[in-house]
Design an enzyme around this catalytic site. Structure first.
Site, PDB file in Angstrom:
ATOM      1  N   GLU A 270     -18.483  24.341 -10.886  1.00  0.00           N
ATOM      2  CA  GLU A 270     -17.714  25.428 -11.520  1.00  0.00           C
ATOM      3  C   GLU A 270     -16.210  25.429 -11.301  1.00  0.00           C
ATOM      4  O   GLU A 270     -15.547  26.409 -11.628  1.00  0.00           O
ATOM      5  CB  GLU A 270     -18.283  26.796 -11.089  1.00  0.00           C
TER       6      GLU A 270
HETATM    7  C1  BMA Z   1     -23.272  30.204  -9.642  1.00  0.00           C
HETATM    8  C2  BMA Z   1     -23.497  29.248  -8.511  1.00  0.00           C
HETATM    9  C3  BMA Z   1     -23.211  29.824  -7.174  1.00  0.00           C
HETATM   10  C4  BMA Z   1     -23.597  31.259  -7.083  1.00  0.00           C
HETATM   11  C5  BMA Z   1     -24.418  31.714  -8.247  1.00  0.00           C
HETATM   12  C6  BMA Z   1     -24.731  33.173  -8.221  1.00  0.00           C
HETATM   13  O1  BMA Z   1     -21.980  30.299 -10.007  1.00  0.00           O
HETATM   14  O2  BMA Z   1     -22.854  28.058  -8.749  1.00  0.00           O
HETATM   15  O3  BMA Z   1     -21.874  29.637  -6.855  1.00  0.00           O
HETATM   16  O4  BMA Z   1     -24.268  31.477  -5.914  1.00  0.00           O
HETATM   17  O5  BMA Z   1     -23.749  31.445  -9.415  1.00  0.00           O
HETATM   18  O6  BMA Z   1     -23.574  33.955  -8.321  1.00  0.00           O
END
Ligand code: BMA
Length: 864
Positions: free
Chosen positions: A432
């Site tokens: 991300e």
């Molecule tokens: C996504 C994942 C984590 C996170 C999850 C829940 O962005 O990549 O970084 O724990 O969402 O928020």
């Protein structure tokens, strides 16, 4: 040949400056050693996490004394190897400083010849606090690097987020499902090795071309020779043998031997075939004497990420041995805050759960660590593909030369470490970061860059490009040819340039869809927001009561209690669960009811998402929900909690990931469409039976028609305007039961279940409601249980007198049911089987059918 190995397991430890040494476990961590010595209370209990933050502010030292025989002195080479040191570590051998380690993801080997003596020798390691080590780096930099998951406040560091400076598991600093425990210690094996002959250090079986006719491979044998040597290199596998004469020079070198295997048995992922493995053995031979030997197990397969322009954008799917794979799976996080606590059995339970849930892929997410050998070995054996992130997540990183070269070494080490595993399907740069930063779209992303001046922005983006567009792809290309690299998840396109990074366009790349949950959009939006590959989406729930009671007392069982909030790391989490619950489910009568409802809610949301993704095949070719597992007992997006207990979600996933499913979609309110989705490689012909029942269970109408599901397809197999189907009935007063029957030997989800006459099996069955559960009046069900004769009490048949929603079975033992949280209609009994967790090893039973004790059966009406 002389080669001696000594595993260094007998250590003591203490905080630097203290007098007394305490016994330590190696591999292990300071936290777990303190716990075993009774110096701290259980880290996961209550709010103890908050009280244990002092541990990471101290320096710690570990010490071992080893006794060496005279023979060690004569050896040409003596090496000390640490497979993992967490993180800033100074190693002393007999008081001489031999190593300064600064990356928990790398292995370290030092030549200690000349420093050891016959008799007693001391090895001492000082672990410097990551806090005191990295705070000055932040200060020197003069500005903050974004790292929103770093729970610096909890650690007493206020806004000072230092997680990005250390090459240490990001989740150790806390995450939105994880506690903050900055561990330190000798977390992988420590070893002393001596030799005075050539040694094979590494055997890599490079797969040049692999198909059903032939596998063309190269054995790359890395050898270390203390002096020049000539002899033979022999490689063998499954009764075949390849040889060549070799001459070694002093030092390290790579020998190559071409291998051809006719008609290889290919490695397939779960659902497509058997995960065949080959063990290759490489030997250096001096006449008949074996000088050194090394083995590598791999599977022969060709795996690629296919990205081809098409009418809707660019495809994004994996092709295994020429067969397109619809990826079904989840995001894996570390199984524990204290990695060394994860036993083989726990890994096996996770992987067996994935396979029992009909998965074929796991994503090793970039905020954890490069997993243990065990994890990948099990994925190889069970046929799970692995989407492997490098360990970078949701942060911007420094770009100084020391940091970059550390990353380069880490990447090379880990790619080489994992490259024999046939499960590795993709290397991905990070989690991300591309989308969070959003370089080319000023007002998108997470608002990081907007707060920075042009110079800092430029510096951070250059560091980003250096790591994720140069260092990491180069490490993959050089060391793991044939495996694709993808810079960030999610991402639209591969390299540089304005249009090619993460955007919200659904037609290209992979997607993390968090509109549901973080964006508070309704579950129905899962039907609308579908991309080419859904690599993340998720919804939280609590762990089950038994798990909650491992960290909370009865008195803490309230959503807003201190303990409950300490075990909910997503600030808005409890409120979001509550809001969604209000939208879809009846009001639970108490906290226990709330736990149950949170499970049913999560399962329903993710079921909708998975079905929508699968219906969209081949436009969409993968669905990995967030998240598979937990690292401590906590409210989270996991389907299986820290103790390996299946939530309702895990059962929903298992049903939704079956090879063939029916999916009923009536979200537009206008029409009712029944989809048949098949991942089979051949067409299937059967019969679709639709029954409209009123909610008392009485049959109202019935349709049936022959259907053919083409190989590897999704299609609408029945459609009717909603008005025509309901004929004026209240949507809340009816439900539709769709069944797919197949003639022949194929087993349905209910083994042996036969509907009607003949040998037709129910391959799939699904209840569909036209309104949310909160709008359907429920009456208390009386559910009767009859043991299936001959099952030894493991299987029983359940019948209900009224419509029972979300029938929930609990027992005392740890294990799983063949199904749970299902609906029962009066007059339609259902047989379930209970299996104990474990009971076998080495490919034996992972779940063993057994008669459970203390069976309690409840349904939704009992919780409201
Ligand atoms: C996504 C994942 C984590 C996170 C999850 C829940 O962005 O990549 O970084 O724990 O969402 O928020």
């Amino acid at each position: 040949m002389k080669q001696i190995q000594m595993s260094l397991t007998d250590w003591v430890f203490r905080a630097c400056g203290e007098e007394a040494w305490l016994p330590a476990n190696v591999p292990g961590t300071v936290h777990t050693d303190l716990l075993r010595n009774g110096r701290i209370d259980r880290p996961f209990y209550g709010t103890n996490e908050h009280d244990l933050q002092w541990i990471d502010k101290k320096n710690w030292e570990y010490r071992t004394v080893i006794h060496l025989e005279e023979t060690w002195q004569a050896l040409a080479v003596t090496e000390l190897t640490f497979a993992g040191l967490d993180t800033y570590a100074d190693v002393y051998v007999n008081q001489v400083h031999v190593l300064a380690a600064d990356n928990m993801f790398r292995a370290w080997t030092v030549n200690v010849k000349g420093l050891l003596q016959a008799g007693q020798n001391e090895i001492r390691i000082v672990f410097r606090s990551v806090v005191s080590e990295d705070l000055p780096k932040l200060e020197a930099l003069g500005y903050a690097l974004p790292a929103p998951n770093d729970q610096s406040e909890l650690g007493g560091l206020q806004e000072q987020r230092i997680s990005v400076f250390a090459r240490k598991a990001p989740y150790h600093y806390g995450w939105d499902w994880g506690p903050r425990f900055l561990t330190s210690g000798i977390w992988r094996e420590a070893m002393l090795t001596g030799r005075d002959a050539a040694e094979i250090k590494e055997l890599y079986i490079r797969q040049n071309t692999v198909n059903g006719q032939e596998a063309r491979l190269t054995a790359l044998v890395e050898v270390e020779a203390p002096q020049a040597w000539s002899g033979m290199l022999r490689v063998s596998a499954r009764g075949q043998e390849w040889m060549k004469a070799v001459s070694l020079v002093t030092g390290s070198q790579t020998l190559e031997l071409e291998l051809v295997i006719d008609q290889p048995r290919l490695w397939w992922c779960n659902g497509l075939g058997s995960p065949e493995l080959y063990t290759f053995r490489a030997e250096l031979l001096q006449g008949a004497e074996i000088v050194s030997v090394s083995e590598a197990t791999t599977g022969l397969r060709e795996i690629k990420l296919v990205r081809k322009p098409d009418a809707q954008g660019t495809s994004f799917y994996f092709e295994l041995n020429g067969v397109p794979v619809f990826a079904k799976g989840a995001n894996h996080i570390p199984n524990d805050s204290f990695i060394t606590e994860v036993t083989e059995e726990r890994y096996r339970h996770e992987i067996a759960t994935a396979v029992a849930s009909n998965m074929n892929m796991l994503r090793v997410w970039g905020g954890g660590f490069y997993e243990e050998e065990e994890f990948y070995r099990l994925c190889d054996e069970y046929g799970l593909l692995v989407w492997q992130d490098f360990m970078f997540a949701c942060s911007m990183y420094p770009g100084d030369e020391a940091f970059l070269s550390n990353v380069r070494a880490e990447a090379e080490y880990n790619v080489r470490r994992l490259r024999n595993h046939p499960c590795i399907a993709l290397w991905c740069g990070n989690n991300e970061i591309d989308s969070a930063w959003s370089e080319y779209e000023e007002y998108m992303g997470w608002g990081w860059k907007e707060k920075m001046n042009a110079e800092i922005r430029g510096t951070l983006w250059r560091a980003y490009e250096e790591i994720f567009h140069r260092i990491l792809p180069e490490a993959v290309a050089a060391n793991h040819p044939g495996i694709n690299y993808w810079p960030s998840s999610p991402l639209r396109e591969l390299t540089g340039g304005q249009d090619q990074h993460a955007t919200r366009i659904m037609g290209d790349g992979d997607i993390h869809y968090w509109g549901v949950w973080h964006g508070k959009e309704p579950f129905e939006n899962y039907n609308l927001k579908v991309g080419r590959f859904m690599s993340e989406y998720g919804f939280q729930s609590f762990p089950e009561l038994k798990s909650v009671l491992s960290y909370a007392e009865e008195a803490d069982l309230a959503l807003e209690s201190k303990v409950m909030l300490a075990h909910q790391k997503n600030g808005q989490g409890n409120r979001l669960i509550k809001e969604y619950m209000d939208m879809y489910l009846p009001q639970p009568k108490d906290f226990r009811g709330f736990l149950y409802m949170s499970h049913v809610l999560q399962a329903e949301g993710i079921r909708m998402a998975i079905e929508s993704h699968r219906r969209s095949k081949p436009y969409c070719m993968g669905t990995l929900y967030w998240q598979m597992n937990d690292c401590w007992p906590v409210a989270s997006w996991a389907g299986m909690d820290y103790y390996g207990r299946w939530k309702a979600l895990q059962y929903a996933v298992r049903r939704s990931f079956q090879e063939v499913i029916l999916s009923v979609d009536s979200t537009d309110g206008e029409s009712v469409r029944v989809y048949g989705v098949s991942d089979r490689r051949e067409a299937l012909s059967g019969e679709l039976v639709l029954r409209l029942h009123d909610i008392s269970g009485a049959l109202v109408r019935e349709w049936s028609q022959p259907v053919i599901l083409a190989a590897d397809s999704s299609a609408v197999i029945f459609t009717l305007p909603a008005a025509e189907l309901l004929e004026g009935r209240e949507p809340a007063s009816v439900l539709l039961v769709a069944s797919l029957l197949e003639s022949g030997q194929e087993q349905g989800p209910e083994a042996g279940q036969v509907l009607g006459t003949g040998t037709r099996q129910v391959l799939e069955r699904k209840e569909h409601y036209f309104v949310p559960a909160k709008d359907i009046p429920l009456s208390k069900a009386v559910i009767t249980v009859t043991e299936v004769p001959g099952s030894g009490g493991a299987s029983f048949t359940l019948s209900s007198d009224v419509l029972a929603r979300g029938v929930h079975l609990t027992v005392e033992e740890e294990g799983i049911f063949s199904d749970n949280y299902f609906d029962l209609l009066p007059g339609e009994p259902k047989t379930v089987e209970f299996s104990l967790r474990g009971g076998g090893s080495g490919g034996g039973a992972d779940f063993t059918p057994a008669a459970p004790t203390g069976l309690v059966i409840r349904s939704m009406a009992d919780y409201i």
